[in-house]
Write a protein that holds these residues in place. Structure first.
Motif, PDB file in Angstrom:
ATOM      1  N   ILE A 356       0.846  -1.193   0.000  1.00  9.68           N
ATOM      2  CA  ILE A 356       0.000   0.000   0.000  1.00  9.68           C
ATOM      3  C   ILE A 356       0.881   1.242   0.000  1.00  9.68           C
ATOM      4  O   ILE A 356       1.986   1.240   0.552  1.00  9.68           O
ATOM      5  CB  ILE A 356      -0.951   0.006   1.227  1.00  9.68           C
ATOM      6  N   ILE A 357       0.396   2.288  -0.640  1.00  9.67           N
ATOM      7  CA  ILE A 357       1.055   3.584  -0.580  1.00  9.67           C
ATOM      8  C   ILE A 357      -0.002   4.632  -0.267  1.00  9.67           C
ATOM      9  O   ILE A 357      -1.123   4.594  -0.805  1.00  9.67           O
ATOM     10  CB  ILE A 357       1.787   3.924  -1.892  1.00  9.67           C
ATOM     11  N   ASN A 358       0.314   5.530   0.635  1.00 11.11           N
ATOM     12  CA  ASN A 358      -0.537   6.657   0.976  1.00 11.11           C
ATOM     13  C   ASN A 358       0.292   7.923   0.912  1.00 11.11           C
ATOM     14  O   ASN A 358       1.499   7.908   1.218  1.00 11.11           O
ATOM     15  CB  ASN A 358      -1.128   6.508   2.390  1.00 11.11           C
ATOM     16  N   GLY A 359      -0.340   9.017   0.529  1.00  9.42           N
ATOM     17  CA  GLY A 359       0.432  10.241   0.439  1.00  9.42           C
ATOM     18  C   GLY A 359      -0.431  11.481   0.400  1.00  9.42           C
ATOM     19  O   GLY A 359      -1.658  11.416   0.226  1.00  9.42           O
ATOM     20  N   ILE A 360       0.232  12.608   0.568  1.00  9.39           N
ATOM     21  CA  ILE A 360      -0.412  13.911   0.461  1.00  9.39           C
ATOM     22  C   ILE A 360       0.524  14.829  -0.301  1.00  9.39           C
ATOM     23  O   ILE A 360       1.749  14.767  -0.137  1.00  9.39           O
ATOM     24  CB  ILE A 360      -0.745  14.487   1.860  1.00  9.39           C
ATOM     25  N   SER A 361      -0.043  15.649  -1.177  1.00  7.99           N
ATOM     26  CA  SER A 361       0.778  16.580  -1.937  1.00  7.99           C
ATOM     27  C   SER A 361       0.126  17.956  -1.933  1.00  7.99           C
ATOM     28  O   SER A 361      -1.103  18.084  -1.898  1.00  7.99           O
ATOM     29  CB  SER A 361       0.984  16.106  -3.377  1.00  7.99           C
ATOM     30  N   TYR A 362       0.977  18.954  -1.979  1.00  6.58           N
ATOM     31  CA  TYR A 362       0.516  20.348  -2.045  1.00  6.58           C
ATOM     32  C   TYR A 362       1.208  21.002  -3.233  1.00  6.58           C
ATOM     33  O   TYR A 362       2.420  20.873  -3.417  1.00  6.58           O
ATOM     34  CB  TYR A 362       0.862  21.104  -0.767  1.00  6.58           C
ATOM     35  N   ARG A 363       0.434  21.700  -4.040  1.00  5.34           N
ATOM     36  CA  ARG A 363       0.978  22.371  -5.221  1.00  5.34           C
ATOM     37  C   ARG A 363       0.509  23.813  -5.242  1.00  5.34           C
ATOM     38  O   ARG A 363      -0.680  24.096  -5.069  1.00  5.34           O
ATOM     39  CB  ARG A 363       0.561  21.662  -6.505  1.00  5.34           C
ATOM     40  N   SER A 364       1.446  24.716  -5.457  1.00  7.92           N
ATOM     41  CA  SER A 364       1.133  26.135  -5.582  1.00  7.92           C
ATOM     42  C   SER A 364       1.679  26.631  -6.908  1.00  7.92           C
ATOM     43  O   SER A 364       2.844  26.391  -7.240  1.00  7.92           O
ATOM     44  CB  SER A 364       1.757  26.922  -4.424  1.00  7.92           C
TER      45      SER A 364
END
Length: 692
Positions: A356-364
């Motif tokens: 399993i892979i879980n993640g969070i990303s933020y892009r500006s």
């Protein structure tokens, strides 16, 4: 337009469930171990970010390896994409290119994510990739992974129809140093060098290139010259046994030309200056990988200002108009763009059967362009995305469930799921069925496009021309897709076959729409009636077809390499171009129905390698290049054959000289690409490379 046929989807899932039940009863468990990743079977991270053999991936993935790159006749990166089934790669001008996949293609294809080592190079101000400005050479590339089909669940909104990840040579594993010179058509001169080394903590590499040419000479005397100077630095070190830190830096500068090449080419020089910084920390144990990745990029694309004489309004009125609308460039395709990306992901091996892979990303993203955004200020947009993918194996079945939720400043929230089931027909072959729903958030340009020319003081109206107005109600595009894939490999014959059958339904497609005319401005516009346009969700279409790749690659005598690609697509749909006149653009001819390519290579005695490349594209009316389907004739089908001959000379135990001759369009059958007057004739190049 109806969405995916629910009966078809239900039948597909029911069949998968039935076969799964049967396999539970009859097949022995087929588990993966770490040894699988050490074999010659190709492993990819592209589809899910989990390490997977191609036969286990929930999507079709094409890999262009270094052997294919060396055998190809490509002199720029986009030409390598012709070796991917179903991809369309085309020259907009001599030094400007575009790559599209199943999209309504113009010179800014917006529906495919492009990354370099996982860092997005998609430019939100133009809703596309500006390939000619990238700080990247073909010689920097170790391999390219292309996901054919939506990969929004893994790479986000930009990967609406597919994704390309260009993987460069790692400082950790690549120690060859080289210098290379290319000379050829249009007075082309390209100098490239790469140096790798080690220091106390790890490894580094430095590469640089200067590439330029004079461009084509068009019928009216116009030319489109080009120059790109770039420098990249990669550094990898491991402060502990469990931690690896990678640092990538790069910059490029130069110029190219933009503008239409229709009947009477109108080309304008555009300068660019870019830089990027990327750092990644990975903490790896036997059971999990924690990765933190941050990247920053800045693009400055500029052109000279328009002069009063060039407005055609006279020096006094022209200068007054420019003073009110300053800065006013000779082309609107300019601007400053800055992006920040931060991502944290955790990959875990829960047990022998489950990853399993879980993640969070933020892009500006921020952009500045007065002519496109109607503001001297920076326009900002940011998004947050949560993503997850779980792979579960049991007996001969591999299940992948992916899910991403994305929230954008101006476009709300959307959730994109994908479910796939792969059945292992043998140790080396599988069949796959997947169902997806994906959303593409409007790009920064699409959400903020407003083009206004203000009138100077003393005029009865404050606006001289009002071409585009911002649409505050623009919605994300939606894709519902079903695909079936077959991947068969025959190791004993050094062969593989990749087949993908697909059905894609796109709704709420974003396109330009005329919403009113402005006869009241006719007197101020030299008697012409101006029109107001808006970006709106007024297109919808369906793609169905299939793609296949057959590959034979052996290290036996002559090191034969044979790759055959074919793509067939039927497009049905419409886009509304004018609410004023109800003008509709049928989309059947906006995609080429047939694409094909062939690569054949052999290495003869004394390190003499001969390669043939052949490309075919059926007729197509590219959007923008053929603005009116009823009037503008389509580009004719073309066949193009390229030849490459290279010879290696061993100078010493560590030094090797390689000389290559490349002849593109060997049979000299000129054909037009994109614009009718953009003719591709025979082109010849000589390359010399010294490795040390």
């Amino acid at each position: 337009m109806p969405y995916i046929d629910s009966h078809w989807a239900l039948k597909s899932l029911s069949a998968a469930a039935f076969l799964s039940f049967v396999s539970f009863q009859t097949a022995a468990q087929d588990e993966l171990s770490e040894l699988d990743y050490l074999n010659d079977i190709e492993v990819t991270f592209a589809a899910t970010r989990l390490p997977q053999q191609l036969k286990n991936a929930p999507a079709s993935v094409t890999i262009i390896d270094r052997a294919m790159i060396d055998a190809s006749s490509a002199t720029n990166i986009t030409e390598l994409m012709r070796l991917v089934p179903g991809l369309q790669s085309y020259h907009i001008a001599t030094n400007a290119s575009a790559v599209s996949y199943h999209g309504m293609s113009d010179k800014f294809p917006p529906r495919m994510e492009v990354m370099i080592d996982g860092r997005s190079v998609y430019i939100p101000l133009f809703s596309a990739v500006i390939w000619e400005t990238l700080p990247l050479s073909i010689d920097d590339i170790a391999r390219i992974e292309v996901v054919r089909g939506t990969n929004t669940v893994t790479q986000g909104s930009n990967a609406f129809l597919g994704a390309i990840n260009i993987i460069t040579h790692s400082a950790l594993g690549h120690t060859n140093n080289l210098v290379k010179y290319t000379s050829g058509e249009f007075n082309n001169n390209t100098y490239f060098g790469r140096y790798s080394g080690a220091h106390r903590l790890g490894f580094y590499s430095l590469s640089a290139e200067v590439s330029g040419n004079d461009g084509s000479q068009f019928s009216n005397g116009e030319q489109d010259p080009y120059l790109n100077r770039h420098l990249t630095f990669n550094n990898t070190f491991s402060p502990t046994l469990f931690d690896t830190i990678s640092l990538n830096l790069g910059m490029s500068s130069g110029y190219s030309t933009v503008g239409d090449i229709i009947r009477n080419p109108d080309l304008k020089r555009r300068d660019f200056s870019n830089h990027f910084e990327s750092i990644e920390w990975k903490h790896a144990t036997d059971e999990s990988d924690l990765t933190v990745h941050y990247s920053h990029s800045y693009n400055d694309i500029d052109a000279r200002s328009l002069t009063a004489a060039e407005t055609g309004l006279g020096l006094v009125l022209g200068q007054a108009l420019l003073n009110v609308n300053s800065p006013f460039k000779i082309t609107a395709e300019t601007g400053k763009i800055e992006q920040h990306d931060l991502e944290v992901s955790l990959r875990q091996q829960l047990n022998n059967n489950t990853k399993i892979i879980n993640g969070i990303s933020y892009r500006s993203a921020s952009a500045q362009n007065r002519q496109l955004l109607d503001s001297l200020e920076w326009v900002n947009e940011s998004s947050v995305r949560l993503f997850s993918n779980i792979e579960y194996q049991t007996n001969r079945w591999i299940y992948n469930l992916g899910l991403t939720g994305e929230k954008s400043d101006h476009n709300g929230s959307r959730v994109s799921p994908r479910i796939a089931a792969n059945y292992q027909l043998s140790d080396s072959s599988s069949i796959r069925c997947s169902v997806s729903r994906a959303y593409r958030m409007p790009s920064l340009l699409e959400a903020n496009y407003q083009s206004t020319i203000y009138a100077p003081a003393g005029y009865p109206l404050p606006v001289y021309d009002y071409a585009f107005t911002r649409n505050s109600n623009l919605k994300p595009e939606q894709l519902d897709s079903v695909d079936v894939g077959v991947l068969a490999t025959w190791p004993e014959y050094s062969s593989s076959l990749d087949l993908r059958i697909f059905l894609e339904e796109i709704s709420n497609g974003i396109t330009e729409n005329e919403i009113m005319s402005k006869p009241e401005l006719a007197a101020l516009l030299s008697g012409k009636t101006s029109k107001v346009h808006i970006m709106d969700n007024t297109s919808e279409w369906q793609n169905k077809g299939f793609e296949l790749q057959y590959k034979y690659q052996s290290q036996n005598t002559f090191k034969p390499l044979f790759v055959l690609n074919y793509g067939y697509i039927e497009t049905r749909g419409n886009r509304l171009l004018s609410e004023v006149t109800n003008r509709v653009d049928p989309l059947e001819t906006r995609n080429p129905m047939h694409t094909a390519s062939l690569l054949a290579s052999a290495t003869l005695p004394n390190e003499l390698q001969i390669s043939l490349n052949h490309y075919f594209l059926s007729s197509v009316q590219w959007i923008e290049a053929h603005r009116n389907v009823d009037v503008d004739p389509p580009n004719s089908p073309y066949h193009r054959t390229d030849l490459k001959i290279s010879k290696k000379l061993k100078l010493s135990s560590q030094n090797e000289l390689s000389i290559a001759l490349i002849v593109q369009n060997l049979l000299d059958n000129p054909y037009s690409e994109f614009y009718a007057e953009n003719m591709f004739e025979q082109r010849t190049y000589i390359q010399a490379q010294l490795s040390f």
